[in-house]
Design a protein around this motif. Structure first.
Motif, PDB file in Angstrom:
ATOM      1  N   ALA A  68       0.696  -0.930  -0.033  1.00 34.31           N
ATOM      2  CA  ALA A  68      -0.060   0.230  -0.209  1.00 34.31           C
ATOM      3  C   ALA A  68       0.649   1.328  -0.461  1.00 34.31           C
ATOM      4  O   ALA A  68       2.147   1.625   0.257  1.00 34.31           O
ATOM      5  N   ALA A  69       0.751   2.103   0.027  1.00 34.27           N
ATOM      6  CA  ALA A  69       0.956   3.670  -0.247  1.00 34.27           C
ATOM      7  C   ALA A  69       0.217   4.819  -0.117  1.00 34.27           C
ATOM      8  O   ALA A  69      -0.749   4.652  -1.221  1.00 34.27           O
ATOM      9  N   ASP A  70       0.258   5.612   0.645  1.00 32.40           N
ATOM     10  CA  ASP A  70      -0.919   7.200   0.825  1.00 32.40           C
ATOM     11  C   ASP A  70      -0.198   7.397  -0.633  1.00 32.40           C
ATOM     12  O   ASP A  70      -1.141   8.358  -1.488  1.00 32.40           O
ATOM     13  N   ARG A  71       0.779   7.695  -1.281  1.00 30.14           N
ATOM     14  CA  ARG A  71       0.639   8.914  -2.101  1.00 30.14           C
ATOM     15  C   ARG A  71       1.199   7.396  -4.314  1.00 30.14           C
ATOM     16  O   ARG A  71       1.483   6.720  -3.678  1.00 30.14           O
ATOM     17  N   LEU A  72       0.438   7.901  -5.285  1.00 30.46           N
ATOM     18  CA  LEU A  72       0.456   6.912  -6.737  1.00 30.46           C
ATOM     19  C   LEU A  72       1.903   6.767  -7.056  1.00 30.46           C
ATOM     20  O   LEU A  72       2.002   6.066  -7.368  1.00 30.46           O
ATOM     21  N   GLU A  73       2.924   8.159  -6.549  1.00 26.01           N
ATOM     22  CA  GLU A  73       3.642   7.776  -6.876  1.00 26.01           C
ATOM     23  C   GLU A  73       4.658   6.329  -6.007  1.00 26.01           C
ATOM     24  O   GLU A  73       5.925   5.662  -6.198  1.00 26.01           O
ATOM     25  N   ASP A  74       4.124   6.376  -4.892  1.00 18.97           N
ATOM     26  CA  ASP A  74       4.999   4.964  -4.140  1.00 18.97           C
ATOM     27  C   ASP A  74       4.104   4.149  -4.433  1.00 18.97           C
ATOM     28  O   ASP A  74       4.752   3.010  -3.564  1.00 18.97           O
ATOM     29  N   VAL A  75       3.402   4.218  -5.223  1.00 18.85           N
ATOM     30  CA  VAL A  75       2.778   2.218  -6.003  1.00 18.85           C
ATOM     31  C   VAL A  75       3.654   1.349  -6.313  1.00 18.85           C
ATOM     32  O   VAL A  75       4.197   0.481  -5.778  1.00 18.85           O
ATOM     33  N   LEU A  76       4.868   1.898  -6.878  1.00 17.01           N
ATOM     34  CA  LEU A  76       5.485   1.020  -7.339  1.00 17.01           C
ATOM     35  C   LEU A  76       6.737   0.372  -6.857  1.00 17.01           C
ATOM     36  O   LEU A  76       6.708  -0.392  -6.923  1.00 17.01           O
ATOM     37  N   PRO A  77       6.806   1.988  -6.617  1.00 18.04           N
ATOM     38  CA  PRO A  77       8.381   0.579  -5.207  1.00 18.04           C
ATOM     39  C   PRO A  77       7.699  -0.290  -4.474  1.00 18.04           C
ATOM     40  O   PRO A  77       8.798  -0.716  -3.816  1.00 18.04           O
ATOM     41  N   ASN A  78       6.668   0.553  -3.650  1.00 21.63           N
ATOM     42  CA  ASN A  78       6.681  -0.596  -2.651  1.00 21.63           C
ATOM     43  C   ASN A  78       6.057  -1.807  -2.697  1.00 21.63           C
ATOM     44  O   ASN A  78       6.455  -2.721  -3.001  1.00 21.63           O
ATOM     45  N   ALA A  79       5.453  -1.652  -4.356  1.00 20.49           N
ATOM     46  CA  ALA A  79       5.168  -3.130  -4.618  1.00 20.49           C
ATOM     47  C   ALA A  79       6.269  -4.006  -5.512  1.00 20.49           C
ATOM     48  O   ALA A  79       6.197  -4.888  -4.856  1.00 20.49           O
ATOM     49  N   VAL A  80       7.032  -3.353  -5.703  1.00 22.70           N
ATOM     50  CA  VAL A  80       8.385  -4.291  -5.865  1.00 22.70           C
ATOM     51  C   VAL A  80       9.377  -4.430  -4.993  1.00 22.70           C
ATOM     52  O   VAL A  80       9.166  -5.650  -4.680  1.00 22.70           O
ATOM     53  N   GLU A  81       9.173  -3.733  -4.114  1.00 25.95           N
ATOM     54  CA  GLU A  81       9.783  -4.674  -2.599  1.00 25.95           C
ATOM     55  C   GLU A  81       8.744  -5.500  -1.822  1.00 25.95           C
ATOM     56  O   GLU A  81       9.216  -6.580  -1.199  1.00 25.95           O
ATOM     57  N   ALA A  82       7.447  -5.168  -2.129  1.00 25.15           N
ATOM     58  CA  ALA A  82       6.882  -6.774  -1.585  1.00 25.15           C
ATOM     59  C   ALA A  82       6.500  -7.628  -2.697  1.00 25.15           C
ATOM     60  O   ALA A  82       7.213  -8.760  -1.800  1.00 25.15           O
ATOM     61  N   LEU A  83       7.239  -7.571  -3.938  1.00 22.30           N
ATOM     62  CA  LEU A  83       7.645  -8.457  -4.938  1.00 22.30           C
ATOM     63  C   LEU A  83       8.625  -9.649  -4.546  1.00 22.30           C
ATOM     64  O   LEU A  83       9.265 -10.385  -5.039  1.00 22.30           O
ATOM     65  N   GLU A  84      10.346  -8.640  -4.289  1.00 22.43           N
ATOM     66  CA  GLU A  84      11.247  -8.577  -3.689  1.00 22.43           C
ATOM     67  C   GLU A  84      11.139  -9.681  -2.211  1.00 22.43           C
ATOM     68  O   GLU A  84      11.106 -10.753  -2.068  1.00 22.43           O
ATOM     69  N   LEU A  85      10.329  -9.049  -1.538  1.00 13.86           N
ATOM     70  CA  LEU A  85       9.931  -9.781  -0.155  1.00 13.86           C
ATOM     71  C   LEU A  85       9.447 -11.159  -0.316  1.00 13.86           C
ATOM     72  O   LEU A  85      10.064 -12.485   0.694  1.00 13.86           O
ATOM     73  N   TRP A  86       8.622 -11.417  -1.065  1.00 11.14           N
ATOM     74  CA  TRP A  86       7.243 -12.462  -1.090  1.00 11.14           C
ATOM     75  C   TRP A  86       8.391 -13.977  -2.293  1.00 11.14           C
ATOM     76  O   TRP A  86       8.738 -14.997  -1.024  1.00 11.14           O
ATOM     77  N   PHE A  87       8.719 -13.261  -2.652  1.00  9.38           N
ATOM     78  CA  PHE A  87       9.801 -14.074  -3.849  1.00  9.38           C
ATOM     79  C   PHE A  87      10.631 -15.172  -2.764  1.00  9.38           C
ATOM     80  O   PHE A  87      11.874 -15.881  -3.029  1.00  9.38           O
ATOM     81  N   GLU A  88      12.299 -13.626  -1.643  1.00 14.38           N
ATOM     82  CA  GLU A  88      12.319 -14.668  -1.000  1.00 14.38           C
ATOM     83  C   GLU A  88      12.403 -15.524  -0.087  1.00 14.38           C
ATOM     84  O   GLU A  88      12.755 -16.367   0.160  1.00 14.38           O
ATOM     85  N   ASP A  89      10.722 -15.482  -0.015  1.00 17.25           N
ATOM     86  CA  ASP A  89      10.464 -17.041   0.768  1.00 17.25           C
ATOM     87  C   ASP A  89       9.432 -18.246   0.164  1.00 17.25           C
ATOM     88  O   ASP A  89       9.537 -18.820   0.784  1.00 17.25           O
ATOM     89  N   ALA A  90       9.375 -17.798  -1.792  1.00 15.85           N
ATOM     90  CA  ALA A  90       8.577 -18.274  -1.690  1.00 15.85           C
ATOM     91  C   ALA A  90       8.922 -19.447  -2.536  1.00 15.85           C
ATOM     92  O   ALA A  90      10.198 -19.821  -2.448  1.00 15.85           O
ATOM     93  N   GLU A  91       8.614 -20.800  -2.310  1.00 15.81           N
ATOM     94  CA  GLU A  91       8.632 -21.688  -3.265  1.00 15.81           C
ATOM     95  C   GLU A  91       8.427 -21.415  -4.189  1.00 15.81           C
ATOM     96  O   GLU A  91       7.612 -21.036  -5.157  1.00 15.81           O
ATOM     97  N   GLU A  92       9.454 -22.248  -5.404  1.00 13.68           N
ATOM     98  CA  GLU A  92       9.419 -22.514  -7.547  1.00 13.68           C
ATOM     99  C   GLU A  92       7.488 -22.546  -7.491  1.00 13.68           C
ATOM    100  O   GLU A  92       7.153 -23.869  -6.891  1.00 13.68           O
ATOM    101  N   ARG A  93       6.761 -21.790  -8.183  1.00 11.04           N
ATOM    102  CA  ARG A  93       5.141 -21.725  -8.230  1.00 11.04           C
ATOM    103  C   ARG A  93       5.822 -21.631  -9.938  1.00 11.04           C
ATOM    104  O   ARG A  93       6.281 -21.038 -10.666  1.00 11.04           O
TER     105      ARG A  93
END
Length: 65
Positions: free
Chosen positions: A29-54
């Motif tokens: 999530a992000a309060d400002r639209l311009e922060d959505v993409l960087p926050n989404a990228v960070e969420a993806l990076e963290l998710w894939f650190e813990d994810a099994e291959e799918r």
């Protein structure tokens, strides 16, 4: 390279939310639209650190909120 669809949403009284329908539990999530993409990228990076291959990608026509 793999691609995953992101869904950006916002209610009148909330921050911008972003979720990835093919990646359970991956969201941000992000309060400002311009922060959505960087926050989404960070969420993806963290998710894939813990994810099994799918292989869970779906066609855009099947992605619904």
């Amino acid at each position: 390279m793999k691609y995953f669809y992101a869904v950006v949403h916002k209610d009148a009284d909330s921050a911008f939310g972003v979720s990835f329908p093919d990646l359970p539990g991956c969201f941000s999530a992000a309060d400002r639209l311009e922060d959505v993409l960087p926050n989404a990228v960070e969420a993806l990076e963290l998710w894939f650190e813990d994810a099994e291959e799918r292989e869970t990608r779906r066609s855009i026509r099947f992605v619904r909120e």
